[in-house]
Design a protein around this motif. Structure first.
Motif, mmCIF file in Angstrom:
data_model
loop_
_atom_site.group_PDB
_atom_site.id
_atom_site.type_symbol
_atom_site.label_atom_id
_atom_site.label_comp_id
_atom_site.label_asym_id
_atom_site.label_seq_id
_atom_site.Cartn_x
_atom_site.Cartn_y
_atom_site.Cartn_z
ATOM 1 N N SER A 184 0.845 -1.188 0.000
ATOM 2 C CA SER A 184 0.000 0.000 0.000
ATOM 3 C C SER A 184 0.884 1.242 0.000
ATOM 4 N N GLU A 185 0.355 2.348 -0.478
ATOM 5 C CA GLU A 185 1.153 3.571 -0.615
ATOM 6 C C GLU A 185 1.744 4.052 0.710
ATOM 7 N N PRO A 186 0.991 4.056 1.826
ATOM 8 C CA PRO A 186 1.585 4.493 3.093
ATOM 9 C C PRO A 186 2.780 3.641 3.526
ATOM 10 N N LEU A 187 2.672 2.318 3.371
ATOM 11 C CA LEU A 187 3.783 1.436 3.741
ATOM 12 C C LEU A 187 4.976 1.667 2.830
ATOM 13 N N ARG A 188 4.703 1.853 1.558
ATOM 14 C CA ARG A 188 5.760 2.121 0.586
ATOM 15 C C ARG A 188 6.479 3.428 0.938
ATOM 16 N N ASP A 189 5.701 4.463 1.258
ATOM 17 C CA ASP A 189 6.283 5.766 1.600
ATOM 18 C C ASP A 189 7.155 5.659 2.849
ATOM 19 N N GLY A 190 6.672 4.929 3.853
ATOM 20 C CA GLY A 190 7.437 4.781 5.083
ATOM 21 C C GLY A 190 8.770 4.087 4.866
ATOM 22 N N LEU A 191 8.779 3.037 4.049
ATOM 23 C CA LEU A 191 10.025 2.328 3.768
ATOM 24 C C LEU A 191 11.002 3.183 2.961
ATOM 25 N N LEU A 192 10.479 3.973 2.044
ATOM 26 C CA LEU A 192 11.346 4.855 1.258
ATOM 27 C C LEU A 192 11.960 5.946 2.144
ATOM 28 N N ILE A 193 11.183 6.440 3.092
ATOM 29 C CA ILE A 193 11.712 7.436 4.029
ATOM 30 C C ILE A 193 12.862 6.830 4.831
ATOM 31 N N MET A 194 12.673 5.600 5.319
ATOM 32 C CA MET A 194 13.736 4.933 6.067
ATOM 33 C C MET A 194 14.965 4.691 5.194
ATOM 34 N N ALA A 195 14.740 4.385 3.924
ATOM 35 C CA ALA A 195 15.852 4.075 3.028
ATOM 36 C C ALA A 195 16.770 5.270 2.803
ATOM 37 N N VAL A 196 16.213 6.475 2.788
ATOM 38 C CA VAL A 196 17.039 7.657 2.507
ATOM 39 C C VAL A 196 17.536 8.337 3.782
ATOM 40 N N ALA A 197 17.113 7.834 4.943
ATOM 41 C CA ALA A 197 17.543 8.426 6.219
ATOM 42 C C ALA A 197 18.720 7.637 6.769
ATOM 43 N N SER A 198 19.879 8.232 6.793
ATOM 44 C CA SER A 198 21.081 7.531 7.248
ATOM 45 C C SER A 198 21.749 8.289 8.392
ATOM 46 N N GLY A 199 22.661 7.609 9.081
ATOM 47 C CA GLY A 199 23.349 8.209 10.217
ATOM 48 C C GLY A 199 22.653 7.880 11.521
ATOM 49 N N PRO A 200 22.541 6.592 11.893
ATOM 50 C CA PRO A 200 21.765 6.206 13.077
ATOM 51 C C PRO A 200 22.373 6.731 14.370
ATOM 52 N N PRO A 201 21.538 7.304 15.252
ATOM 53 C CA PRO A 201 22.047 7.792 16.539
ATOM 54 C C PRO A 201 22.647 6.682 17.397
ATOM 55 N N ALA A 202 22.214 5.447 17.157
ATOM 56 C CA ALA A 202 22.668 4.323 17.984
ATOM 57 C C ALA A 202 23.989 3.726 17.508
ATOM 58 N N LEU A 203 24.612 4.270 16.476
ATOM 59 C CA LEU A 203 25.765 3.605 15.866
ATOM 60 C C LEU A 203 26.927 3.362 16.833
ATOM 61 N N PRO A 204 27.337 4.334 17.662
ATOM 62 C CA PRO A 204 28.436 4.025 18.598
ATOM 63 C C PRO A 204 28.114 2.868 19.532
ATOM 64 N N LYS A 205 26.851 2.803 19.991
ATOM 65 C CA LYS A 205 26.453 1.694 20.854
ATOM 66 C C LYS A 205 26.482 0.361 20.094
ATOM 67 N N LEU A 206 25.988 0.366 18.874
ATOM 68 C CA LEU A 206 25.986 -0.848 18.061
ATOM 69 C C LEU A 206 27.411 -1.296 17.749
ATOM 70 N N ALA A 207 28.291 -0.332 17.489
ATOM 71 C CA ALA A 207 29.694 -0.665 17.232
ATOM 72 C C ALA A 207 30.325 -1.328 18.450
ATOM 73 N N HIS A 208 29.956 -0.854 19.632
ATOM 74 C CA HIS A 208 30.453 -1.462 20.868
ATOM 75 C C HIS A 208 29.946 -2.895 21.003
ATOM 76 N N ILE A 209 28.681 -3.128 20.657
ATOM 77 C CA ILE A 209 28.074 -4.452 20.791
ATOM 78 C C ILE A 209 28.743 -5.471 19.863
ATOM 79 N N VAL A 210 29.062 -5.050 18.622
ATOM 80 C CA VAL A 210 29.662 -5.988 17.659
ATOM 81 C C VAL A 210 31.187 -5.912 17.637
ATOM 82 N N LYS A 211 31.744 -5.210 18.624
ATOM 83 C CA LYS A 211 33.202 -5.086 18.753
ATOM 84 C C LYS A 211 33.823 -4.445 17.513
ATOM 85 N N GLY A 212 33.196 -3.373 17.067
ATOM 86 C CA GLY A 212 33.702 -2.637 15.921
ATOM 87 C C GLY A 212 34.590 -1.484 16.335
ATOM 88 N N ASN A 213 35.022 -0.710 15.367
ATOM 89 C CA ASN A 213 35.889 0.442 15.592
ATOM 90 C C ASN A 213 35.036 1.613 16.082
#
Length: 291
Positions: free
Chosen positions: A68-97
């Motif tokens: 449906s159009e609303p679901l499609r729009d929501g996924l497209l919005i997520m696709a173009v939104a980058s730079g997650p606020p949680a990235l440092p925490k996620l990097a710590h969890i997976v033992k990244g840099n």
């Protein structure tokens, strides 16, 4: 009851982001953050992955899978939104840099501020985006505490090791509380998306994003892990801001929230296991080489 949960969720999110960034700043220097970004190849591949390959894949996927159009729009919005606020925490969890995760988050976040207003109206009709409306909360919650942490580390280095574990415990509490509350609030949305099969589209989106980020995230395993989780976990804060301010249909916000929950759950559950398996394979290769 829902209003209380919504307020608690916002407080948990604020606590998680602010204390994560403050704790990251206490453990790093500006030089450490900048150093991984001096690799032109890594920077170009990071931008290509997040701002070209992932949005293009999701756009093409939605041409094949009809939602449906609303679901499609929501996924497209997520696709173009980058730079997650949680990235440092996620990097710590997976033992990244960790240093690269902070630098990458800043790079992608700033890119999103300029990228979303240009690209999103091309693929989603009726969207009007003000760059400053996206930038203001991100700068307030992410950049400001990071700078405070870096300042404390530079001027009062002796207290940084004592403060950092405390801040990360508070950050972890905010993350877990927010995740539980979102699961409670959006249980019906998740069940509905399971019934329609939409959640499997979300899963394909996430798996592709992680895979392409991991494959292009060299030169080391620690940067591959960071770009993998950093690409799979999109900037739901920016996506939610755009979704709530531009659409009346609640399905748009629901798919954004459910996708962000699914992204976090997959990374939190699969990330550490993947890291253990990966390290086991590396150890096997090293032992084979030695023998």
């Amino acid at each position: 009851m829902n209003e209380i949960l919504a307020v608690t969720d916002k407080l948990a999110l604020f606590t998680f982001i602010v204390f994560t960034m403050l704790g990251a700043g206490l453990g790093l220097t500006i030089q450490q953050i900048w150093e991984p970004l001096r690799n032109p190849r890594l920077v170009i591949l990071s931008l290509l992955t997040n701002f070209v390959l992932v949005p293009l894949f999701v756009y093409l996927l939605l041409q094949v899978v009809h939602l449906s159009e609303p679901l499609r729009d929501g996924l497209l919005i997520m696709a173009v939104a980058s730079g997650p606020p949680a990235l440092p925490k996620l990097a710590h969890i997976v033992k990244g840099n960790i240093a690269f995760s902070v630098g990458l988050m800043m790079l992608l976040m700033l890119g999103t501020i300029f990228y979303m207003p240009i690209v999103l109206p091309l693929v989603v009709q009726g969207v009007q985006i003000n760059s400053w409306e996206i930038a203001e909360p991100l700068l307030l919650m992410m950049v400001s505490p990071l700078l405070i942490g870096l300042f404390i580390k530079a001027k009062f280095a002796a207290i940084a090791p004592t403060l950092q574990p405390i801040l990360f415990k508070i950050s972890n509490a905010g993350l877990l509380l927010g995740l539980v509350i979102r699961l409670v609030i959006h249980t019906n949305d998740i069940i509905g998306l399971l019934k329609t099969g939409t959640i499997f589209v979300c899963a394909v989106f996430i798996l592709f994003s992680f895979s392409i980020g991991y494959l292009l995230g060299g030169p080391g395993i620690d940067t591959q892990r960071v770009l993998g989780v950093g690409t799979a976990q999109r900037n739901f804060a920016a996506a939610l801001l755009v979704g709530t301010s531009n659409f009346d249909d609640p399905s748009v916000v629901s798919i954004i929230m459910v996708t962000s929950i699914l992204m976090m759950v997959i990374v939190l559950t699969a990330g550490p296991k993947f890291t253990v398996i990966e390290e086991g394979k590396v150890l096997e290769v090293e032992q084979t080489q030695l023998s």
